[in-house]
Design a protein around this motif. Structure first.
Motif, PDB file in Angstrom:
ATOM      1  N   GLY A   1       0.620  -1.037  -0.021  1.00  0.00           N
ATOM      2  CA  GLY A   1      -0.018   0.086  -0.124  1.00  0.00           C
ATOM      3  C   GLY A   1       0.932   1.273   0.032  1.00  0.00           C
ATOM      4  N   ASP A   2       1.996   1.260  -0.818  1.00  0.00           N
ATOM      5  CA  ASP A   2       2.811   2.090  -0.747  1.00  0.00           C
ATOM      6  C   ASP A   2       2.925   3.080  -1.933  1.00  0.00           C
ATOM      7  OD1 ASP A   2       5.150   3.777  -0.786  1.00  0.00           O
ATOM      8  OD2 ASP A   2       6.587   2.361   0.584  1.00  0.00           O
ATOM      9  N   ALA A   3       2.367   4.374  -1.512  1.00  0.00           N
ATOM     10  CA  ALA A   3       2.103   5.352  -2.932  1.00  0.00           C
ATOM     11  C   ALA A   3       3.462   5.668  -3.351  1.00  0.00           C
ATOM     12  CB  ALA A   3       1.397   6.541  -2.261  1.00  0.00           C
ATOM     13  N   THR A   4       4.576   5.602  -2.774  1.00  0.00           N
ATOM     14  CA  THR A   4       5.718   6.286  -3.220  1.00  0.00           C
ATOM     15  C   THR A   4       6.451   5.047  -4.134  1.00  0.00           C
ATOM     16  OG1 THR A   4       6.222   7.399  -1.170  1.00  0.00           O
ATOM     17  CG2 THR A   4       8.314   6.902  -2.585  1.00  0.00           C
ATOM     18  N   LEU A   5       6.336   3.810  -3.759  1.00  0.00           N
ATOM     19  CA  LEU A   5       6.604   2.608  -4.554  1.00  0.00           C
ATOM     20  C   LEU A   5       5.797   2.868  -5.823  1.00  0.00           C
ATOM     21  CD1 LEU A   5       7.302  -0.448  -1.997  1.00  0.00           C
ATOM     22  CD2 LEU A   5       8.933   0.939  -3.571  1.00  0.00           C
ATOM     23  N   ALA A   6       4.608   2.937  -5.895  1.00  0.00           N
ATOM     24  CA  ALA A   6       3.722   2.742  -7.056  1.00  0.00           C
ATOM     25  C   ALA A   6       4.132   4.036  -7.984  1.00  0.00           C
ATOM     26  CB  ALA A   6       2.293   3.029  -6.608  1.00  0.00           C
ATOM     27  N   ALA A   7       4.388   5.254  -7.491  1.00  0.00           N
ATOM     28  CA  ALA A   7       4.664   6.359  -8.340  1.00  0.00           C
ATOM     29  C   ALA A   7       6.183   6.043  -8.941  1.00  0.00           C
ATOM     30  CB  ALA A   7       4.993   7.821  -7.629  1.00  0.00           C
ATOM     31  N   ARG A   8       7.127   5.482  -8.241  1.00  0.00           N
ATOM     32  CA  ARG A   8       8.278   5.108  -8.452  1.00  0.00           C
ATOM     33  C   ARG A   8       8.087   4.215  -9.982  1.00  0.00           C
ATOM     34  NH1 ARG A   8      11.710   2.394  -4.499  1.00  0.00           N
ATOM     35  NH2 ARG A   8      11.955   4.709  -3.640  1.00  0.00           N
ATOM     36  N   ALA A   9       7.167   3.247  -9.598  1.00  0.00           N
ATOM     37  CA  ALA A   9       7.008   2.151 -10.612  1.00  0.00           C
ATOM     38  C   ALA A   9       6.611   2.850 -12.038  1.00  0.00           C
ATOM     39  CB  ALA A   9       6.270   1.234 -10.297  1.00  0.00           C
ATOM     40  N   TRP A  10       5.800   3.737 -12.024  1.00  0.00           N
ATOM     41  CA  TRP A  10       5.238   4.415 -13.148  1.00  0.00           C
ATOM     42  C   TRP A  10       6.141   5.359 -13.721  1.00  0.00           C
ATOM     43  CZ3 TRP A  10       1.437   2.833 -16.057  1.00  0.00           C
ATOM     44  CH2 TRP A  10       0.417   2.253 -15.380  1.00  0.00           C
ATOM     45  N   GLN A  11       6.875   5.770 -12.834  1.00  0.00           N
ATOM     46  CA  GLN A  11       8.138   6.983 -13.347  1.00  0.00           C
ATOM     47  C   GLN A  11       9.129   6.171 -14.089  1.00  0.00           C
ATOM     48  OE1 GLN A  11      10.220   8.833 -10.134  1.00  0.00           O
ATOM     49  NE2 GLN A  11      11.303  10.327 -11.652  1.00  0.00           N
ATOM     50  N   ILE A  12       9.672   5.175 -13.627  1.00  0.00           N
ATOM     51  CA  ILE A  12      10.539   4.204 -14.093  1.00  0.00           C
ATOM     52  C   ILE A  12      10.031   3.716 -15.410  1.00  0.00           C
ATOM     53  CG2 ILE A  12      12.061   2.462 -14.057  1.00  0.00           C
ATOM     54  CD1 ILE A  12      12.284   2.861 -11.094  1.00  0.00           C
ATOM     55  N   PHE A  13       8.968   3.345 -15.596  1.00  0.00           N
ATOM     56  CA  PHE A  13       8.110   2.702 -16.756  1.00  0.00           C
ATOM     57  C   PHE A  13       8.158   3.659 -17.924  1.00  0.00           C
ATOM     58  CE2 PHE A  13       4.133   2.065 -18.897  1.00  0.00           C
ATOM     59  CZ  PHE A  13       4.504   0.655 -19.378  1.00  0.00           C
ATOM     60  N   TYR A  14       7.767   5.074 -17.699  1.00  0.00           N
ATOM     61  CA  TYR A  14       7.646   5.969 -18.595  1.00  0.00           C
ATOM     62  C   TYR A  14       9.126   6.664 -18.918  1.00  0.00           C
ATOM     63  CZ  TYR A  14       2.906   5.223 -18.864  1.00  0.00           C
ATOM     64  OH  TYR A  14       1.524   4.714 -19.186  1.00  0.00           O
ATOM     65  N   SER A  15       9.920   6.864 -17.992  1.00  0.00           N
ATOM     66  CA  SER A  15      11.042   7.799 -18.211  1.00  0.00           C
ATOM     67  C   SER A  15      12.428   7.297 -18.163  1.00  0.00           C
ATOM     68  CB  SER A  15      11.084   8.862 -17.160  1.00  0.00           C
ATOM     69  OG  SER A  15      11.246   8.249 -15.845  1.00  0.00           O
ATOM     70  N   LYS A  16      12.495   5.957 -18.007  1.00  0.00           N
ATOM     71  CA  LYS A  16      13.899   5.342 -17.910  1.00  0.00           C
ATOM     72  C   LYS A  16      14.247   4.231 -19.014  1.00  0.00           C
ATOM     73  CE  LYS A  16      15.321   6.673 -13.730  1.00  0.00           C
ATOM     74  NZ  LYS A  16      16.673   7.684 -13.567  1.00  0.00           N
ATOM     75  N   GLY A  17      13.603   4.686 -20.259  1.00  0.00           N
ATOM     76  CA  GLY A  17      14.063   4.004 -21.088  1.00  0.00           C
ATOM     77  C   GLY A  17      12.806   3.036 -21.968  1.00  0.00           C
ATOM     78  N   ALA A  18      11.988   3.017 -21.308  1.00  0.00           N
ATOM     79  CA  ALA A  18      10.899   1.891 -21.778  1.00  0.00           C
ATOM     80  C   ALA A  18      10.650   2.600 -23.342  1.00  0.00           C
ATOM     81  CB  ALA A  18       9.655   1.948 -20.847  1.00  0.00           C
ATOM     82  N   ILE A  19      10.287   3.870 -23.298  1.00  0.00           N
ATOM     83  CA  ILE A  19       9.793   4.421 -24.628  1.00  0.00           C
ATOM     84  C   ILE A  19      11.169   4.476 -25.388  1.00  0.00           C
ATOM     85  CG2 ILE A  19       8.941   6.444 -25.840  1.00  0.00           C
ATOM     86  CD1 ILE A  19       7.277   6.907 -23.470  1.00  0.00           C
ATOM     87  N   ARG A  20      12.167   4.908 -24.985  1.00  0.00           N
ATOM     88  CA  ARG A  20      13.453   5.281 -25.615  1.00  0.00           C
ATOM     89  C   ARG A  20      13.921   3.999 -26.453  1.00  0.00           C
ATOM     90  NH1 ARG A  20      14.835   8.316 -21.049  1.00  0.00           N
ATOM     91  NH2 ARG A  20      16.419   6.871 -20.753  1.00  0.00           N
ATOM     92  N   CYS A  21      14.078   3.035 -25.515  1.00  0.00           N
ATOM     93  CA  CYS A  21      14.601   1.851 -26.235  1.00  0.00           C
ATOM     94  C   CYS A  21      13.778   1.222 -27.302  1.00  0.00           C
ATOM     95  CB  CYS A  21      15.156   0.878 -25.007  1.00  0.00           C
ATOM     96  SG  CYS A  21      13.811   0.163 -24.322  1.00  0.00           S
ATOM     97  N   ALA A  22      12.365   1.448 -27.144  1.00  0.00           N
ATOM     98  CA  ALA A  22      11.613   0.855 -28.077  1.00  0.00           C
ATOM     99  C   ALA A  22      11.113   1.617 -29.340  1.00  0.00           C
ATOM    100  CB  ALA A  22      10.320   0.252 -27.269  1.00  0.00           C
ATOM    101  N   ALA A  23      11.540   2.818 -29.197  1.00  0.00           N
ATOM    102  CA  ALA A  23      10.974   3.845 -30.072  1.00  0.00           C
ATOM    103  C   ALA A  23      12.057   4.564 -30.966  1.00  0.00           C
ATOM    104  CB  ALA A  23       9.998   4.856 -29.380  1.00  0.00           C
TER     105      ALA A  23
END
Length: 734
Positions: free
Chosen positions: A595-617
């Motif tokens: 139930g940790d909002a900080t972890l959830a925000a971290r997951a989304w942040q890494i998902f979108y900004s740590k290369g998920a788009i860059r390495c695929a696009a």
């Protein structure tokens, strides 16, 4: 013919159903020869068809692309057609009077009797029709087209037999042959490997080694062998009491290619959490719609590439290529480990999850073909390497790395529970003791020195793969020994000083299932989270509900992507590579469980900004020196186009595979327990768009993807996929 006097082993299953005239046949062939010396010229099955009528009332039917090629053994119209009505009836398959009662019977008796017929599908784009009057004469070309429906009929007005093969043109070189149609007993043969094609050659693609650094392949003498690989095919036999109509045979041919299946609605499958954590499609907001569109585009892209690149053939159909070469405009089919994927990053789970979410027939057929391939061709079923699988390579069996992650039951399990396919059940049984094979073939034999323990095992992919095998065996047999073997490993690792971070690998004893710490280094293999382990544990942890393991697993998921200072404080070391977006589904899982909002925000942040788009696009802008033979299709979205990362290694398959497997899990897990809270998780997309100088739609500036409601995790997990047939109202008719 071969050194083994018993020939090639095979399994044949025949399925009979009340009220159904046809018989389903599942044939599994295992190659146990020497690929350097044994070249198979033809592989087929032959049936005898008794014939009682005169030649002009005997009929041959061969399925083309959309219709049937239909002719009698002897036509009654030659230089003159005395009776057009009778001739039309004959061609339609209707019984006409005996020869003695036909007009111009003396002339008809002089017409040729065509005794032999064959349809050969030597490639995905061409089949040919031939006939001859007998072995003493030449073959006469009778036509052809691109892709046959793969069905033949031989019979007369008193009855006959139809024989069809599923995926006939996809599994070329195939053929259907009829011999002796002018005699009292005709032979109807289905060739799984046509003798008209070049002989089956299972040698490796070279006699030299090309090095892991040079070509991404790990070659070891004696390991690039096809001895023990297999291939399964499905046939349909259908007897008839008279010559069937063309419409009836055509309907049968189409059913052979796309047999109807009873399938539950995705909503019902989702309510029975047997297959771990995944979400149902949701397009209720612009952000959610965007994600779903990317998932659909990934499937469509690879469906298009399978067709455009002709990834078909007896040994190849069902697999896809690993990486693309934008300079040559080809997938890297000839570069070591960049060629065939061989279940690298478990694409089987991607496709099956996509089907579970959508119920789409086209995805089912794609996933079924991949499962048939990866569990048969990429895995050894006899010999010293059984039951391990081969890492990706130019030849499916070419790489010297033979590991349990390729053969693991996790890749077969969804298909089995959706279809109860008995061949797949046998293959899951084959791998339940795969951990013992690692004593003969240590997965880390080139990296780690011998230890007092029988072999090595990493927590992932090795031990996770073992667990998937034991889970499948336990849930199918009910034998608690297999559950206890999972618990033995869990007990060992949860008791280690740093839990799952307690070393790159462990000493392993397959007799007890125990893992033994080998060093004090704080590390974990990067493959631990890439080969199906997290998907398995998200299902297994609540099922076993072992408090010590649950704590260790949650500790692992929480810290993998924690800030370096937090990792240093808790572990005394930094886990650097886990900053990759591949791991954020584990961060999201920890967020939901805690139930940790900080972890959830971290997951989304890494998902979108740590290369998920860059390495695929990241699309290559390199100018082509020539027009590509088969250019890539233009994509509505740039997400899954083959790319040229800065490292020089192009891996669009890896990117699309892990991303598409990740989305349904992070959507389901990566939320606060309080669904009323909103997070600006769409900011990563907007930031990337700005960097790429793309024009953002107006709604991108207005939309914020809201937190998704996280349902309570079901602690009581049913071990059946579906127990209520009244709910099974979806049919996967092609």
């Amino acid at each position: 013919m071969f050194p083994n006097a018993n020939g090639f082993p095979f399994t044949l299953r025949l399925y009979f159903f009340a009220g159904v005239a046809s018989v389903r046949v599942v044939h599994s062939f295992v190659f146990n020869g020497d690929g350097e010396r044994d070249f198979i010229r033809g592989l087929g099955v032959r049936f005898s068809v008794p014939l009682r009528d005169e030649a002009h009332n005997r009929h041959v039917r061969l399925a083309g692309e959309e219709g049937l090629w239909a002719e009698p053994v002897r036509v009654i119209a030659g230089r003159r057609n005395i009776s057009p009505d009778l001739y039309a009836r004959q061609i339609a398959g209707d019984a006409i009077p005996p020869l003695a009662e036909l007009p111009d019977r003396d002339l008809i008796s002089k017409m040729a009797k065509w005794s032999d017929w064959k349809l050969t599908q030597l490639s995905a784009d061409s089949f040919s029709l031939w006939k001859r009057t007998g072995a003493h004469s030449a073959w006469v070309g009778a036509g052809g087209a691109a892709r046959s429906l793969g069905l033949a009929f031989m019979g007369d007005s008193r009855g006959g037999l139809a024989l069809g093969m599923k995926d006939f043109w996809q599994l070329h070189p195939t053929a259907l042959e009829i011999e002796g149609a002018a005699s009292q007993n005709a032979a109807l043969t289905l060739w799984l490997w046509s003798p008209d094609a070049p002989a089956m050659d299972l040698r490796h693609y070279d006699v030299e080694e090309h090095d892991l650094d040079a070509s991404y392949e790990d070659i070891e003498p004696g390991f690039s062998t096809a001895h023990g690989i297999a291939r399964t095919s499905e046939w349909t036999l259908c007897p008839f009491a008279s010559t069937p109509s063309n419409e009836e045979l055509l309907a049968l041919a189409r059913t052979v290619q796309h047999p109807p299946r009873l399938i539950c609605e995705p909503q019902y499958l989702h309510s029975i959490p047997v297959f771990g954590v995944w979400s149902l499609p949701d397009r209720s907001t612009a952000g959610k719609k965007w994600i779903e569109d990317q998932l659909d585009d990934a499937i469509a892209f690879y469906q298009g590439q399978i067709e455009a690149r002709r990834w078909f053939g007896f040994w190849d159909y069902g697999d896809v290529m690993h990486s693309y070469d934008p300079a040559r405009h080809v997938w890297r089919y000839d570069i070591g480990g960049f060629a065939w994927a061989n279940s690298e990053l478990v694409p089987d789970l991607w496709l099956w999850t996509a089907f579970l979410r959508s119920g789409r027939a086209d995805i089912f057929h794609m996933a079924e073909a991949m499962t048939r391939h990866t569990q048969e061709v990429d895995v050894y079923h006899l010999g010293p390497l059984a039951p391990l699988g081969s890492r990706h390579n130019v030849r499916h069996w070419g790489c010297g790395a033979k590991e349990a992650r390729i053969s693991q039951a996790l890749l077969k399990r969804i298909y089995f529970y959706l279809t109860t396919d008995e061949r797949t059940g046998d293959l899951m049984d084959e791998v339940r003791d795969a951990d013992f094979a690692t004593v003969r073939v240590d997965p880390l034999r080139k990296l780690e020195a011998p230890t007092p323990f029988p072999t090595h095992a990493r927590v992932g992919p090795d031990w996770f793969a073992f667990c998937s095998n034991w889970l499948a065996t336990w849930e199918r047999s009910g034998d608690p020994r297999w559950r206890d073997k999972i618990l033995a490993g869990m007990k060992c690792m949860s008791a280690m000083p740093h839990g799952l971070f307690s070393g790159f690998c462990y000493g392993y004893d397959p007799q007890t299932g125990e893992m033994h710490q080998l060093s004090d280094r704080v590390e974990v293999p990067h493959l631990a989270a890439l080969m199906g382990g997290p998907e398995l544990m998200m299902e297994l942890a609540p099922l076993l509900d072992n408090p010590d393991w649950n704590e260790a697993w949650l500790h692992y998921c929480r810290l993998l992507q924690a800030p370096p200072e937090e990792q240093m404080e808790v572990l005394g070391a930094e886990i650097d590579y886990a900053r990759w977006p591949h791991y954020c589904r584990m961060t999201a899982y920890a967020a939901r469980e805690m139930g940790d909002a900080t972890l959830a925000a971290r997951a989304w942040q890494i998902f979108y900004s740590k290369g998920a788009i860059r390495c695929a696009a990241r699309v290559s802008k390199r100018a082509a020196s020539r027009a590509p033979m088969c250019p890539l299709p233009s994509m509505k979205h740039r997400w899954f186009q083959p790319t040229t990362p800065r490292s020089g290694v192009s891996t669009p398959f890896n990117c699309s595979n892990w991303w598409a497997r990740l989305c349904p899990k992070i959507i389901r897990c990566g939320t606060r327990r309080n669904p009323s809270t909103t997070w600006p998780i769409y900011e990563g997309i907007r930031a990337y768009s700005k960097r790429q100088r793309l024009k953002s739609p107006q709604h991108w500036r207005e939309v914020r993807l809201r937190g998704l409601e996280a349902p309570n995790l079901r602690r009581q997990v049913s071990r059946r996929c579906c127990g209520d047939l009244s709910r099974c109202n979806r049919s996967l008719c092609g």
